[in-house]
Design an enzyme around this catalytic site. Structure first.
Site, PDB file in Angstrom:
ATOM      1  N   ASP A 203      38.937  38.839 -65.076  1.00  0.00           N
ATOM      2  CA  ASP A 203      40.122  39.501 -64.556  1.00  0.00           C
ATOM      3  C   ASP A 203      39.881  39.991 -63.128  1.00  0.00           C
ATOM      4  O   ASP A 203      38.799  40.492 -62.807  1.00  0.00           O
ATOM      5  CB  ASP A 203      40.454  40.686 -65.475  1.00  0.00           C
ATOM      6  CG  ASP A 203      41.754  41.367 -65.133  1.00  0.00           C
ATOM      7  OD1 ASP A 203      42.806  40.710 -65.231  1.00  0.00           O
ATOM      8  OD2 ASP A 203      41.733  42.562 -64.793  1.00  0.00           O
ATOM      9  N   GLU A 265      40.349  34.738 -62.471  1.00  0.00           N
ATOM     10  CA  GLU A 265      41.687  35.097 -62.020  1.00  0.00           C
ATOM     11  C   GLU A 265      41.524  35.614 -60.597  1.00  0.00           C
ATOM     12  O   GLU A 265      41.232  36.779 -60.375  1.00  0.00           O
ATOM     13  CB  GLU A 265      42.311  36.178 -62.905  1.00  0.00           C
ATOM     14  CG  GLU A 265      43.735  36.522 -62.469  1.00  0.00           C
ATOM     15  CD  GLU A 265      44.155  37.950 -62.796  1.00  0.00           C
ATOM     16  OE1 GLU A 265      45.367  38.188 -62.935  1.00  0.00           O
ATOM     17  OE2 GLU A 265      43.289  38.838 -62.868  1.00  0.00           O
TER      18      GLU A 265
END
Length: 544
Positions: A203, A265
């Site tokens: 993330d 990401e």
């Protein structure tokens, strides 16, 4: 590195645990619920599942505020449930990828609680970004940085210092210049690798390192990195130091058997900057957001495909292709608007509503186009059912922190996170058993979603579930994920036309049917015209 590693052409299915399947009837999905639905993924034909966070968390941001990186939140189950899920997945030849959230912890994490208690100047506060404020009494934030979710990126604590949070105030950013922070995450990686996970989705991979001194930045705060004022890189994104972290992580993954992988990401542009994350000694993949965001026109789609492939070629990486995830409007609804209409802030009941039939027709065509491209593809739970966004979700049901931090100006991401319908005639459409006094699902499902239920589509010719299943079968059979594109002669304002191995792929973006070349049509995203031509917003795979 072998060219035959599994992730280079894998189709990976994203599971959003709280919305996938609820085994205990409390209205929220859980690990045992996921295990109970693994046969659906095996029958669909995907290679792996990626699970969004299931760790202990106060759930201020749906689990992306992690309080303990080495356990399971009781709302989702136990570590034994996790182990059972991995065992059941492996029995079905499904690999398991888990989410890792290294940019920030929860404000309930033991480290942050210790930092608050320890006070200014303590070693505990060094784990985060604490600073004195500006102004005579330190009453102003240390700089002008803004939260991605809206409002200042700083919150003041009772002793007068401020802490940095690029997202919600419940998500304090870690100080990755500190060796202790780096070691903690090495330990976290090993904890889950030892439990058999096949990889990690990282993330906010571009946000871990901040520019030294945290210099002021007053330009618009957006999640995607691109040069801003005076061509500066924003000081909170895409700093060169992040690459040292991923090189160290890569060495850890490479020490395990089984081709363990990382996918980042990283909202980074241009493509040359993105490619740095997937050099041979760093991450294996990075999400291709430029493709996801490309408008529905032949020109834009072709340009996004070419840019993506050319962007990763210099580092020997493969592209990833994705159309939906837990952070964006589902593509079955997003494509129900004309190109150029923005849905980035979400869709609410009083917003212009998408054309559902048009959106689904385009979504099916877009999915077939995506699945024909070389590289790895990511699917988001429910898209194989043609599931649209919940565009009329009542505002008083919203839970996304974006909705609250934007002072109810940005609807946020709840509309794509509504629980999956499994059984048309069951309570909560089979998401889970209802208990007396307990909401059927943590976000309400539209009353007419029974028509999208998996049991209403399974085995039905022409259903979206049947289309996905057959497209994935053909993708495997013809090894499209390992192919090479050769652009065809049908290029223009209305067609995307290319060959991948023995398959010719044509998507009609125009307003009128387009003639198809000779050959056997193996699959089309919709019915062909009576004369055999390709209707608008339709993709066909033809045996070349």
């Amino acid at each position: 590195m072998s060219s035959l590693v599994w992730w280079r052409d894998a189709v990976i299915y994203q599971v959003y645990p709280r919305s996938f399947a609820d085994a205990d009837g409390d209205g929220m999905g859980d690990l045992r619920g996921i295990t109970s639905r693994l046969d659906h993924l095996a029958e669909l034909g995907v290679d792996a599942l990626w699970m969004s966070p299931f760790y202990p968390s106060p759930q201020h941001d749906a689990g992306y505020d992690v309080a303990d990186y080495r356990d399971v939140d009781p709302r989702f189950g136990t570590l034994d449930d996790f182990d059972a899920l991995v065992t059941a997945a492996k029995a079905r030849n499904l690999r398991v990828v888990v989410d890792l959230v290294p940019n920030h912890t929860s404000s309930d994490h033991a480290w942050f609680l210790e930092a608050i208690k320890a006070g200014p100047g303590s070693s505990e506060r060094e784990r985060y970004h604490f600073r004195k404020g500006l102004g005579p009494d330190g009453e102003l934030p240390p700089n002008g940085w803004q939260s991605v979710f809206g409002g200042p990126a700083w919150t003041r604590v009772p002793d007068g210092e401020w802490y940095l949070h690029l997202f919600d105030s419940s998500q304090p950013d870690l100080n990755w210049d500190l060796p202790e922070v780096r070691q903690m995450f090495i330990d976290v990686l090993r904890f889950w690798l030892d439990r058999g996970v096949d990889g990690f989705r990282v993330d906010v991979a571009h946000g871990l390192i901040k520019e030294s001194g945290l210099p002021d930045w007053t330009e618009a705060q957006v999640p995607i990195t691109s040069p801003g004022a005076e061509h500066r890189t924003p000081p909170m994104w895409d700093q060169d130091g992040v690459h040292d972290i991923y090189r160290e992580w890569r060495r850890v993954l490479d020490s395990y058997e089984g081709d363990r992988m990382m996918v980042g990401e990283a909202w980074v542009s241009p493509a040359e900057r993105m490619a740095r994350y997937i050099r041979p000694d760093e991450m294996h993949q990075a999400f291709n957001f430029s493709y996801l965001m490309a408008p529905w026109t032949a020109t834009d789609q072709r340009a996004a495909i070419i840019e993506s492939i050319e962007g990763v070629a210099p580092v020997g990486a493969v592209c990833t292709w994705v159309l939906s995830n837990h952070d964006v409007v589902r593509h079955a609804s997003r494509l129900g608007y004309e190109p150029g209409y923005s849905t980035q802030g979400g869709i609410g009941v009083d917003d212009p509503q998408p054309d559902e039939a048009l959106g689904l027709r385009r979504a099916r065509a877009a999915t077939m186009l995506m699945l024909s491209l070389p590289g790895s593809a990511y699917l988001y739970q429910g898209e194989e059912l043609g599931l649209p966004e919940h565009t009329t979700l009542p505002d008083d049901e919203r839970q996304d922190p974006t909705w609250f931090r934007s002072k109810h100006e940005v609807r946020g991401r709840d509309g794509c996170r509504v629980p999956v319908p499994w059984e048309a005639a069951a309570p909560s459409f089979g998401f889970g058993p209802s208990q007396p006094g307990v909401s059927a699902s943590w976000l309400p499902q539209p009353a007419d979603w029974g028509r999208f239920a998996a049991d209403a589509e399974r085995g039905v010719p022409g259903s979206t579930l049947s289309l996905y299943t057959e497209a994935l079968r053909l993708r495997r059979t013809h090894q499209l994920g390992r192919g090479v594109l050769q652009w065809g002669t049908g290029e223009g304002e209305e067609l995307v036309d290319f060959r991948n191995g023995g398959i010719r792929v044509i998507t009609n973006f125009g307003r009128v049917p387009a003639p198809l070349p000779p050959g056997e049509v193996l699959l089309a995203s919709g019915d062909l015209a009576a004369d055999g031509s390709l209707p608008p917003d339709t993709t066909a795979w033809i045996r070349a």
